[in-house]
Each structure stands twice: as C-alpha cells, then as structure tokens.
Design an enzyme around this catalytic site. Structure first.
Site, PDB file in Angstrom:
ATOM      1  N   ASP A  84      63.082  62.345 -14.217  1.00 45.83           N
ATOM      2  CA  ASP A  84      63.860  63.458 -13.663  1.00 45.83           C
ATOM      3  C   ASP A  84      65.144  63.541 -14.473  1.00 45.83           C
ATOM      4  O   ASP A  84      66.256  63.376 -13.968  1.00 45.83           O
ATOM      5  CB  ASP A  84      64.115  63.320 -12.157  1.00 45.83           C
ATOM      6  CG  ASP A  84      62.944  63.873 -11.334  1.00 45.83           C
ATOM      7  OD1 ASP A  84      61.901  64.229 -11.929  1.00 45.83           O
ATOM      8  OD2 ASP A  84      63.063  63.943 -10.100  1.00 45.83           O
ATOM      9  N   TYR A  87      67.401  68.599 -14.228  1.00 47.90           N
ATOM     10  CA  TYR A  87      67.139  69.384 -13.016  1.00 47.90           C
ATOM     11  C   TYR A  87      67.398  70.851 -13.282  1.00 47.90           C
ATOM     12  O   TYR A  87      68.223  71.182 -14.123  1.00 47.90           O
ATOM     13  CB  TYR A  87      68.040  68.889 -11.872  1.00 47.90           C
ATOM     14  CG  TYR A  87      67.542  67.588 -11.298  1.00 47.90           C
ATOM     15  CD1 TYR A  87      66.495  67.573 -10.381  1.00 47.90           C
ATOM     16  CD2 TYR A  87      68.096  66.376 -11.693  1.00 47.90           C
ATOM     17  CE1 TYR A  87      66.016  66.377  -9.855  1.00 47.90           C
ATOM     18  CE2 TYR A  87      67.614  65.181 -11.173  1.00 47.90           C
ATOM     19  CZ  TYR A  87      66.587  65.183 -10.263  1.00 47.90           C
ATOM     20  OH  TYR A  87      66.109  64.011  -9.753  1.00 47.90           O
ATOM     21  N   ASN A 122      58.715  64.127 -12.002  1.00 45.81           N
ATOM     22  CA  ASN A 122      58.035  65.333 -11.535  1.00 45.81           C
ATOM     23  C   ASN A 122      58.849  66.600 -11.831  1.00 45.81           C
ATOM     24  O   ASN A 122      58.288  67.646 -12.133  1.00 45.81           O
ATOM     25  CB  ASN A 122      57.701  65.232 -10.041  1.00 45.81           C
ATOM     26  CG  ASN A 122      58.876  64.802  -9.194  1.00 45.81           C
ATOM     27  OD1 ASN A 122      59.476  63.753  -9.447  1.00 45.81           O
ATOM     28  ND2 ASN A 122      59.227  65.586  -8.197  1.00 45.81           N
ATOM     29  N   HIS A 224      61.099  59.642  -0.198  1.00 44.76           N
ATOM     30  CA  HIS A 224      59.755  60.033  -0.634  1.00 44.76           C
ATOM     31  C   HIS A 224      58.653  59.095  -0.158  1.00 44.76           C
ATOM     32  O   HIS A 224      57.490  59.462  -0.158  1.00 44.76           O
ATOM     33  CB  HIS A 224      59.699  60.124  -2.169  1.00 44.76           C
ATOM     34  CG  HIS A 224      60.514  61.238  -2.730  1.00 44.76           C
ATOM     35  ND1 HIS A 224      61.753  61.026  -3.294  1.00 44.76           N
ATOM     36  CD2 HIS A 224      60.287  62.567  -2.789  1.00 44.76           C
ATOM     37  CE1 HIS A 224      62.244  62.187  -3.702  1.00 44.76           C
ATOM     38  NE2 HIS A 224      61.381  63.140  -3.412  1.00 44.76           N
ATOM     39  N   ASP A 251      63.304  58.263  -5.718  1.00 48.05           N
ATOM     40  CA  ASP A 251      64.213  58.261  -4.573  1.00 48.05           C
ATOM     41  C   ASP A 251      65.630  58.144  -5.109  1.00 48.05           C
ATOM     42  O   ASP A 251      65.908  57.273  -5.954  1.00 48.05           O
ATOM     43  CB  ASP A 251      63.887  57.101  -3.618  1.00 48.05           C
ATOM     44  CG  ASP A 251      62.836  57.502  -2.595  1.00 48.05           C
ATOM     45  OD1 ASP A 251      62.712  58.720  -2.317  1.00 48.05           O
ATOM     46  OD2 ASP A 251      62.137  56.615  -2.077  1.00 48.05           O
ATOM     47  N   HIS A 252      66.505  59.027  -4.624  1.00 46.39           N
ATOM     48  CA  HIS A 252      67.864  59.111  -5.176  1.00 46.39           C
ATOM     49  C   HIS A 252      68.773  58.065  -4.537  1.00 46.39           C
ATOM     50  O   HIS A 252      69.666  58.381  -3.756  1.00 46.39           O
ATOM     51  CB  HIS A 252      68.423  60.521  -4.994  1.00 46.39           C
ATOM     52  CG  HIS A 252      67.635  61.551  -5.744  1.00 46.39           C
ATOM     53  ND1 HIS A 252      67.921  62.895  -5.711  1.00 46.39           N
ATOM     54  CD2 HIS A 252      66.564  61.414  -6.574  1.00 46.39           C
ATOM     55  CE1 HIS A 252      67.059  63.553  -6.480  1.00 46.39           C
ATOM     56  NE2 HIS A 252      66.219  62.667  -6.999  1.00 46.39           N
TER      57      HIS A 252
END
Ligand SMILES: *[C@@H]1O[C@H](CO)[C@@H](O)[C@H](O)[C@H]1NC(C)=O
Length: 332
Positions: A84, A87, A122, A224, A251-252
């Site tokens: 990622d 963005y 993703n 997630h 996961d952030h």
C-alpha cells in the site's frame, strides 16, 4: 543415408526442444534474487514501513522524519515496505507525480537513501501495477526496488517477499473496485507456481534466519482480521520451513504477535500514515505482545544469534522492544 541424417537432425531438434522446456521454462518462473553485500561480522539493520503514500498527510511526514533519525542511529542497510505504497489507487501511470509527492520528496533523510525493497498492497492493485514495477522508477530514484515476489539474500538472513493480494478471494468478487490483474491471470497457476517457488526457495535456503514479507495480515488483532487464504496456503509453508517471522502491513497499526504453537512471530508494520482505526480484536495476551493503533514503524537488527525488534511511534518514542532467539520457541 540422407534419410538417416534427417532423422538424426530431427532427433537433435526434439532433444534440444525438450532441454529448452526442462531447463529454461522453470528457471523463468523462479523468483528473482537480490544480494545485499554487507559485512557479515556486523549486525544487519533495517526499517519496516507499510501503508504510507499519502503525500505527507496523516502524519506520513512525521513518521518519515523519525525514520530518518532512527535510520541514522542504526546506520541502516535498507528499508522494507510492506505495501500500500500509494493511496488510494496505486500509481496511475509511470510518471504519476505521486511517486515524488508520496515517496521521493517525503523520505528525504540521508539515512533513508538506501534501497527500499517493496511489495505491492491491495491499494497498489487498484492502479496500474506495471507503473510501480517499471524499471523507469529506479531511474528517477535509485532506492526503488518493487517486484511482485522476490528474494533478498543478506547472508545471515534471507527474505522472501510474497505478492499476497492475488490470494484474496474478495478482490476478485468485487463489483465496486477494479483491480489490475494483468500479469496475474490465470490466477490458479499464478498462485500455485508462486507457492511452489517460495516453498522450494525456503527449503534450499542455508541462511541462519528466514523471514517472509507480504502485505496482508496472517495473525492480527486489527481491523481486517486474519487473511484466511494465507492461513490455508502460506502458513503451512512457513511452519514447514522454520520461518522465524512473517512481516506485513495492511492493518494500519503496529503489532507483535507470537503464535504459541509454531513460535512464528507475526509483525505488523502498517502505520506509515492514516491510522487510529479504533479497532482491536480479542487475542490471547500470551500471544499479543504489542498492539498500537497509531502511526509508527519497526526497526530490526539481526545478528547470527538474535533478531532485535524495536517499534517506534510517530514521535520517535519506543513503544515495544523484543528479541527473537534462534530455535527458542516461547513457552505455552
Ligand atoms: C499524529 O501523531 C500524533 C502522535 O502520535 C497523534 O496524537 C495524532 O492524532 C496524529 N494525527 C493523525 C492525523 O493521525
């Protein structure tokens, strides 16, 4: 005489053709290898960052600054990105200015001018994947090394970078979001070849430590949840091949989880920018060593005998430290 010569030639052609199939085709499928030439008497140092490219917003620049400071202190060898990278939708074309706005002009500290070994997440698959994989990016910034799946041999440790997005069923079922599957289809053979290659490369590895890197979570307390496709298909390979740790983003947050049965350490470094999701699932406190919902990154130092982990927040404060000791499985 002529006919037997022709027959001989034909046999020759078939022989060479079959050699081509046996030798050339499988080697094309093999994972590309990179070699990090360090001083094997010195510890290896690197930082891990994930889920970051937002043009400096959501504390991305703050995290970058602290990475620069820790990177200098640790004299890092390289950076690992868990994906990622841009963005919301990856890069849209090779000369997408986001490459500068979210990468080149953000991670400017001298200590971060090392190779960035990068996988795709993703969100990267929502853009033009080839734009991130393009060798032209390296011409703009020589740090950038982004491939779908590859191996990094750093002598005492070998890293196996795995393209995890194509494993996830729901992206293929999505009606709302378009993913760029060019180069991934047909999906079945793509995944089975990838798993086979990772498995055999892991089995062959003579490194002291084996670490697998991917974007998606395998064991997490975050938003997630676990990625069941990876639990099914990748985890057996990790276990079988004595992998010490799996490092991911998605996961952030920042997490350190130790699977009590296998002893595998699951390290989430997905705090590169937008965080504070306010989500934490119940997990055995024996397994969950750190859960931090905000921004930050992971610093790793590896020697022959141990792997030292330090998690930092966006202000450079130490959140958690831990060590992985070879072959020492945690007590149940
Ligand atoms: C930026 O980081 C600080 C320190 O962790 C935090 O208090 C703040 O909420 C963060 N801002 C955003 C937009 O996430």
């Amino acid at each position: 005489m002529t006919s037997s010569l022709n027959q001989g030639t034909l046999c020759h052609v078939i022989f060479i053709a079959s050699l081509f199939c046996v030798l050339v085709i499988p080697s094309l499928a093999e994972l590309q290898r990179f070699k990090h030439n360090g001083n094997s008497n010195q510890p290896l140092n690197f930082l891990v960052i994930g889920d970051w490219g937002r043009k400096g917003t959501y504390n991305q620049s703050l995290v970058a600054k602290q990475m620069g400071i820790v990177g200098r202190k640790q004299n890092i060898d390289f950076v690992i990105s868990t994906g990622d990278n841009f963005y919301d939708s990856g890069l849209t074309k090779v000369d997408d200015p986001a490459f500068y706005d979210s990468f080149v002009n953000i991670y400017t500290a001298p200590s971060l001018q090392k190779t960035w070994y990068t996988v795709l997440g993703n969100h990267d698959y929502r853009g033009v994947v080839e734009a991130q994989l393009s060798p032209l990016q390296r011409k703009k910034d020589r740090r950038w090394v982004c491939l779908r799946s590859f191996i990094l041999d750093a002598e005492i440790v070998e890293f196996f970078f795995v393209d995890t997005t194509p494993f996830v069923n729901k992206y293929f079922d999505s009606k709302k979001v378009a993913y760029d599957w060019k180069g991934v289809l047909p999906r079945g053979p793509y995944l089975s070849n990838l798993l086979k290659d990772v498995d055999s490369a892991l089995a062959k590895s003579k490194a002291q430590w084996k670490i697998v890197v991917g974007h998606h979570t395998i064991k997490t307390a975050g938003l997630h949840g676990n990625t069941v496709e990876l639990e099914d298909k990748l985890v057996p390979i990790l276990k079988k091949n004595n992998v010490a740790a799996y490092i991911n983003g998605h996961d952030h947050c920042l997490e350190h989880i130790i699977d009590q049965k296998s002893g595998i350490h699951y390290l989430t470094s997905g705090g590169g920018s937008k965080a504070w999701r306010g989500e934490i699932k119940k997990l055995d406190p024996q397994e969950l060593k750190l859960y931090y919902d905000g921004q930050g990154f992971l610093s790793v130092q590896i020697t022959k005998t141990k792997v030292d982990l330090v998690f930092y927040d966006a202000l450079g404060r130490v959140l958690h430290t831990s060590s992985i000791t070879k072959n020492l499985k945690p007590k149940a």
